[in-house]
Structure formats: C-alpha cells, structure tokens
Design a protein around this motif. Structure first.
Motif, PDB file in Angstrom:
ATOM      1  N   MET A   1     -31.878  62.522 -14.718  1.00 43.94           N
ATOM      2  CA  MET A   1     -30.877  62.098 -14.302  1.00 43.94           C
ATOM      3  C   MET A   1     -29.440  60.528 -14.766  1.00 43.94           C
ATOM      4  N   LYS A   2     -30.640  59.259 -13.722  1.00 45.78           N
ATOM      5  CA  LYS A   2     -30.295  57.981 -14.619  1.00 45.78           C
ATOM      6  C   LYS A   2     -30.084  58.301 -16.070  1.00 45.78           C
ATOM      7  N   TYR A   9     -25.493  55.390  -9.117  1.00 51.43           N
ATOM      8  CA  TYR A   9     -25.626  55.292  -7.977  1.00 51.43           C
ATOM      9  C   TYR A   9     -25.817  56.005  -6.619  1.00 51.43           C
ATOM     10  N   SER A  10     -23.950  56.096  -6.918  1.00 57.80           N
ATOM     11  CA  SER A  10     -23.230  56.479  -5.377  1.00 57.80           C
ATOM     12  C   SER A  10     -23.528  57.860  -5.158  1.00 57.80           C
ATOM     13  N   VAL A  11     -23.248  58.388  -6.907  1.00 56.71           N
ATOM     14  CA  VAL A  11     -23.526  59.482  -7.245  1.00 56.71           C
ATOM     15  C   VAL A  11     -24.427  60.447  -6.685  1.00 56.71           C
ATOM     16  N   LEU A  12     -25.843  60.161  -7.527  1.00 56.40           N
ATOM     17  CA  LEU A  12     -27.455  60.531  -6.895  1.00 56.40           C
ATOM     18  C   LEU A  12     -27.273  60.662  -5.468  1.00 56.40           C
ATOM     19  N   SER A  19     -29.975  56.657   0.603  1.00 57.60           N
ATOM     20  CA  SER A  19     -29.011  55.696   0.668  1.00 57.60           C
ATOM     21  C   SER A  19     -28.884  55.062  -0.716  1.00 57.60           C
ATOM     22  N   ASN A  20     -27.243  54.345  -1.349  1.00 58.26           N
ATOM     23  CA  ASN A  20     -27.404  53.901  -1.964  1.00 58.26           C
ATOM     24  C   ASN A  20     -28.980  53.139  -3.050  1.00 58.26           C
ATOM     25  N   SER A  21     -29.342  51.682  -1.877  1.00 57.68           N
ATOM     26  CA  SER A  21     -30.376  50.526  -2.247  1.00 57.68           C
ATOM     27  C   SER A  21     -31.253  51.677  -2.287  1.00 57.68           C
TER      28      SER A  21
END
Length: 240
Positions: A1-2, A9-12, A19-21
C-alpha cells in the motif's frame, strides 16, 4: 500500500493499528527483504530465448538484445546544496532520480541501473551501468536519440538501432522516415513498461524519508511489472 498508493505513515498506522515509528520500521525492513527476494524476477535472457520470443515489429531488428530508456522520478527537494545540484533535471525542471531500464523485445525488464541524480546524462548512465559487457558480438541495442553511445557500441562490436538525426537537413529522406517509423513502433513497448512502473504512486513525488531505499524500491516495482500480465498478446509474436 505504501508503494502503490503512497499513503502516509499516519494513515497506514491507523489502518494496521500500530504506531507511526513501528509502521516506518516495518516498511523499511520489508523493502530490504523484498528487494532480495524479487531480484531474480529481473532475469538476463539468453540470445536464443530472445530469438524464440521475438515480436513481429522486430522483423527488421532481429539482432536486438535490449531496448534501453531512462525514466525520471520526481523527488522532494534535497536539503543539501550539493545534492540539489546533482538531482536537478533541466529536462523536467525539478529534482529527480534517474534510472535506466533495459527491456527485451518481448517486453520483459532484463536490467536496471542504479539510481542517479537527474543531472546525469543518458550516455553517462549507460556507460557506468556496464550493461554493454553483458552483450555478445553483433548483438544490437535499440535506443532513442538521447543515447549518444555510437563509439561505445562500435568498440564492443555491438549494433545500435536509433532514430536518424536531421543533421541540418529540413526533413528526413524516405528511407530514414521509414526507419524512424519502424524503430518507433518497436520502441513503444519500453514506454508501456515504464508506464506500468509509474503506476506505483510512490514515484509521483518520491518521499525524502525513503530516498536511501530508492534503488530497492525501484527494483521491487520492476519485478512486480515482470510478474504482471505480459505487455504483448500471443498473436503479436513471430511464429518459428
């Protein structure tokens, strides 16, 4: 999807409940793994394999081993001045990364160069890729007018099929015009392959956070293109 949708990253992180990280870490690790796993999907076919899968539009260019072209990918403006100078493309009027793709007459990606800054010329990328060392004597390369590689090919006894230049003339001769048309109809397949690569939205404006992984990501996209539906239908090939 990326890679396909270029979601943030926020949506994923929301979609996959992490978490984003953690999301960024997983994507980076998976890119490294996929690039290794999918590398064999970009094969270098033998001369016999190419001759057995030759499209009708290559009837007059049967010695063609590869069709070459360069693809430019827009990237975010680099922070350092030196990187900005290297990546600025006068042709695209923006900052780009540049790859050379080599496609067989049948439409299979058989070689890709490493990434270069948009400032690099087609000739420079071709010479530094060393792809010519994979060719045999009397093999042929099909290219567009941007590849000024006549002397390199002559040195290796490799033929070069390229549209003729006007060279001060007002128009091409009838023979040159027909040759130009024949080469254009054959070269269109690499344009179709490049369009399939560009379907990956991550190449619409490549994020700076993944710039260190651009070679691996480009390889993954090319491998997936090779694993997709063939560019040409069966009725487009010559019968032996």
């Amino acid at each position: 999807m990326k890679l396909k949708q270029n979601l943030s990253y926020s949506v994923l992180a929301i979609l996959f409940q992490c978490s984003n990280s953690n999301c960024k870490k997983l994507i980076t690790e998976t890119i490294c793994l996929l690039s290794v796993i999918l590398k064999p999907m970009i094969p270098w076919p033998t001369k016999n394999e190419i001759l057995c899968n030759l499209p009708k539009c290559f009837k007059n260019f049967e010695s063609t081993r590869i069709i070459i072209d360069c693809i430019e990918i827009p990237i975010m403006k680099p922070k350092s001045l030196s990187a900005s100078i290297i990546t600025y493309s006068n042709y695209k009027s923006t900052y780009t990364a540049k790859f050379m793709t080599c496609v067989t007459p049948a439409g299979i990606i058989s070689f890709i160069s490493q990434g270069y800054g948009g400032r690099a010329s087609d000739k420079f990328i071709f010479e530094n890729s060393n792809v010519i060392d994979l060719l045999e004597e009397n093999d042929a390369i099909m290219a567009d007018k941007g590849f000024l590689i006549d002397s390199l090919c002559a040195k290796k006894h490799v033929k070069l099929f390229r549209p003729p230049f006007l060279r001060g003339k007002q128009q091409l001769t009838q023979t040159e015009a027909l040759l130009n048309k024949s080469i254009a109809s054959a070269r269109v397949h690499i344009e179709r392959v490049n369009q399939r690569i560009k379907i990956f939205n991550i190449f619409s404006k490549f994020p700076s956070s993944l710039l260190s992984k651009i070679d691996e990501i480009f390889l993954i996209a090319c491998a997936i293109v090779n694993l997709s539906v063939p560019i040409l239908n069966n009725n487009k090939f010559m019968t032996k």
